[in-house]
Design a protein around this motif. Sequence first.
Motif, short mmCIF file in Angstrom:
data_model
loop_
_atom_site.label_atom_id
_atom_site.label_comp_id
_atom_site.label_asym_id
_atom_site.label_seq_id
_atom_site.Cartn_x
_atom_site.Cartn_y
_atom_site.Cartn_z
N GLY A 15 27.62 42.27 37.61
CA GLY A 15 27.34 42.06 36.20
C GLY A 15 27.22 40.59 35.86
O GLY A 15 27.45 39.71 36.69
N THR A 16 26.86 40.33 34.63
CA THR A 16 26.80 38.97 34.09
C THR A 16 27.59 38.97 32.78
O THR A 16 27.44 39.88 31.97
N VAL A 17 28.45 37.95 32.60
CA VAL A 17 29.35 37.96 31.46
C VAL A 17 29.41 36.59 30.79
O VAL A 17 29.03 35.57 31.38
N MET A 18 29.89 36.59 29.55
CA MET A 18 30.25 35.37 28.84
C MET A 18 31.76 35.36 28.69
O MET A 18 32.37 36.40 28.41
N LEU A 19 32.36 34.19 28.87
CA LEU A 19 33.80 34.07 28.83
C LEU A 19 34.26 33.34 27.57
O LEU A 19 33.49 32.65 26.91
N LYS A 20 35.54 33.52 27.24
CA LYS A 20 36.19 32.75 26.19
C LYS A 20 37.65 32.54 26.58
O LYS A 20 38.18 33.26 27.44
N LYS A 21 38.29 31.58 25.97
CA LYS A 21 39.70 31.36 26.24
C LYS A 21 40.52 32.49 25.63
O LYS A 21 40.20 33.00 24.56
N GLU A 22 41.55 32.87 26.36
CA GLU A 22 42.45 33.89 25.85
C GLU A 22 43.21 33.35 24.63
O GLU A 22 43.68 32.21 24.64
N ALA A 23 43.29 34.16 23.61
CA ALA A 23 43.98 33.74 22.39
C ALA A 23 45.46 33.51 22.66
O ALA A 23 46.10 34.26 23.39
#
Length: 263
Positions: free
Chosen positions: A253-261
């Motif tokens: 797959g291909t994903v976008m990441l973000k920092k964990e809150a």
Amino acid sequence: MDLLSNLFLMLGARMGDNRRRIMALAEEKSLLSGEATAAAVGDAKAMLIHPRRRLTAEMGWLPGLAPDRILEVMALLKQEPGKMRSLVDLPSLARANLLAAGLVAVVDHFPFGDVVGRMIELAHVHDATAAEPTMTLFSKERSVADSPAITDLQAVDAELWGQRQQLRTSAQESTESATLWKVGKYQGKRRWFEGKTLKDAGMKIVDVQDQRFDPGMAATPLNGGDFGAEDVLVIDRMIEPIIMGPDSVVREGTVMLKKEASS
């Protein structure tokens, strides 16, 4: 399936270019680019020199076309995208990719009936793209590049399925406010855009959205370079699905990441 953002086009590479040539092209591009573009070029290089991961780029490019012919059709796409329907002497996958790119360019400028006609033609052409001859075509291109041949027919089939889902999304976005698409005349090909089920092929989608990201996941982050090694990351959005076969991953797959809150 966006032809104009394909990794081969980004690097100016051919499907028959070997690992050394791709690395040289990437280095040249990086030296002439800003920091953000250089990072994208680095990601493109990593994808194209990886025998398994480059399959998505191959699927979205123009296999079976000579370099001069590729220059010719890409120039036509940029200058007169409405003429993609006139390109009838091409391998089915290459033609489908050109038709899709042309459709994106004209969808807001052509009459709706014409757009629907182009969608139906694209559906017919993509239907003619079968996994086995596509795998053979890719392996032929790879032999020129001294790259390992593709032997996993299921992986190729999964990539074709992934393309069909992208086409389905594009079709829905282009016709969401129109009533003509609901007319019975178009129902057959509307169902085509809804895709063949993965269950019939012994495959399934794995959804990892909102899960904590692990580098060992079968998913490539598009924005991984935006974070530090100490950051704890979660999957913000699935761009392309992970597809599992009975025993293994058949399509990453291909994903976008973000920092964990912070808690």
